[in-house]
Each structure stands twice: as C-alpha cells, then as structure tokens.
Design a protein around this motif. Structure first.
Motif, PDB file in Angstrom:
ATOM      1  N   VAL A 122       5.719 -12.753   6.128  1.00 47.60           N
ATOM      2  CA  VAL A 122       5.868 -11.547   7.589  1.00 47.60           C
ATOM      3  C   VAL A 122       4.861 -11.303   7.661  1.00 47.60           C
ATOM      4  CG1 VAL A 122       7.182 -10.113   8.541  1.00 47.60           C
ATOM      5  CG2 VAL A 122       8.698 -11.633   7.714  1.00 47.60           C
ATOM      6  N   SER A 123       3.784 -11.939   9.370  1.00 46.91           N
ATOM      7  CA  SER A 123       2.111 -11.525   9.246  1.00 46.91           C
ATOM      8  C   SER A 123       3.129 -10.046  10.312  1.00 46.91           C
ATOM      9  CB  SER A 123       1.853 -11.759  10.080  1.00 46.91           C
ATOM     10  OG  SER A 123       2.767 -12.267  11.086  1.00 46.91           O
ATOM     11  N   GLY A 124       1.288  -9.159   9.982  1.00 41.70           N
ATOM     12  CA  GLY A 124       1.999  -7.754  10.996  1.00 41.70           C
ATOM     13  C   GLY A 124       2.292  -7.076   9.751  1.00 41.70           C
ATOM     14  N   THR A 125       2.956  -6.721   8.755  1.00 42.78           N
ATOM     15  CA  THR A 125       3.243  -5.255   8.567  1.00 42.78           C
ATOM     16  C   THR A 125       2.337  -4.695   7.312  1.00 42.78           C
ATOM     17  OG1 THR A 125       4.407  -6.634   6.925  1.00 42.78           O
ATOM     18  CG2 THR A 125       6.013  -6.542   8.720  1.00 42.78           C
ATOM     19  N   ARG A 126       2.329  -3.146   7.172  1.00 40.84           N
ATOM     20  CA  ARG A 126       1.764  -3.110   6.022  1.00 40.84           C
ATOM     21  C   ARG A 126       2.684  -1.429   5.808  1.00 40.84           C
ATOM     22  NH1 ARG A 126      -2.322   1.555   7.600  1.00 40.84           N
ATOM     23  NH2 ARG A 126      -1.701   2.583   5.722  1.00 40.84           N
ATOM     24  N   PHE A 127       3.201  -1.784   3.926  1.00 41.57           N
ATOM     25  CA  PHE A 127       3.767  -0.972   3.300  1.00 41.57           C
ATOM     26  C   PHE A 127       2.856   0.110   2.692  1.00 41.57           C
ATOM     27  CE2 PHE A 127       6.285  -5.231   3.790  1.00 41.57           C
ATOM     28  CZ  PHE A 127       6.773  -5.009   4.162  1.00 41.57           C
TER      29      PHE A 127
END
Length: 130
Positions: A122-127
């Motif tokens: 899944v793109s657009g995430t930053r953890f």
C-alpha cells in the motif's frame, strides 16, 4: 495513491485498504465513501473512532499544552504540539487503530496492521514507531 491524508490530517484510503482492514477484522474504524475527481477507483475517508489517552509526555521529545492565555478556551489542557511522540503501550489495551487523546492529528496503528499494509504494498503511508 492508496492511503493519503487530505486537509486536516484526514486519511483517504483506496478500496483495497478497506479490504485489508476487513480481512484483519479491525474494529474502531469507519470508512466513508468519497469521490475523487478524475479517479475511477473507489476511495474512502478512514475515520478512526477510538481515542486513547496514552501520550507519554516524559518520553516524547517535547510537548506543549494550550493555556488560557492562548485565547482558545475550547483547547485548554489539550496538546498544542507534540514532538517525537511516544505513547505508553500499557494504556493502549486492545486498540489496533486509534487517535491519541488531545493530539488527534496522529493516527496510530498496531504492528499487525502496519505489516499487512506493507505486505500488500500500500502506497502513501509512512510509519514511525511511537
């Protein structure tokens, strides 16, 4: 983009993210359908419905609270800023997705949700570990 944040830190998720959450049996979240101009796919606002009072002020980098002299009476006692957020995991209980009390701009997800999103690319995430 599959998961992104619109204005005011509102996550917008592709239908694929909804499927992942359903497979994982994630509670405490609503998916509200939205239309995105020029996008034929289905998208949803991701609304985490649980708020947990768990910010660890001592372990966080710096925290500032709204004060009466700031002229925002409705915000007094809540966080004005939180730098290098850290939470107290003993206060989280069984929550797998939530916003932090007093600093709702942060969306916290459990390790299993993070891993599932990464596994599905899944793109657009930053953890960031908190």
């Amino acid at each position: 983009m599959e998961l992104d944040q619109a204005s005011f830190a509102i996550p917008v998720a592709h239908a694929r993210v909804v499927d992942i959450f359903e497979r994982l049996g994630v509670k405490d979240v609503q998916f509200i359908p939205v239309e995105i101009e020029s996008q034929p796919d289905r998208y949803f606002i991701l609304n985490a419905t649980r708020v947990v009072k768990c910010i660890d002020d001592a372990r966080s980098g710096q925290v500032n609270y709204w004060k009466p002299e700031d002229g925002q009476p409705a915000k007094v006692g809540t966080y004005r800023a939180v730098h290098r957020l850290r939470i107290d995991p003993t206060k989280v209980g069984d929550a797998r997705i939530f916003r932090t009390w007093g600093w709702v701009v942060t969306l916290v997800v459990s390790e299993d949700i993070k891993e599932a999103l990464e596994r599905e690319h899944v793109s657009g995430t930053r953890f960031v570990e908190v």
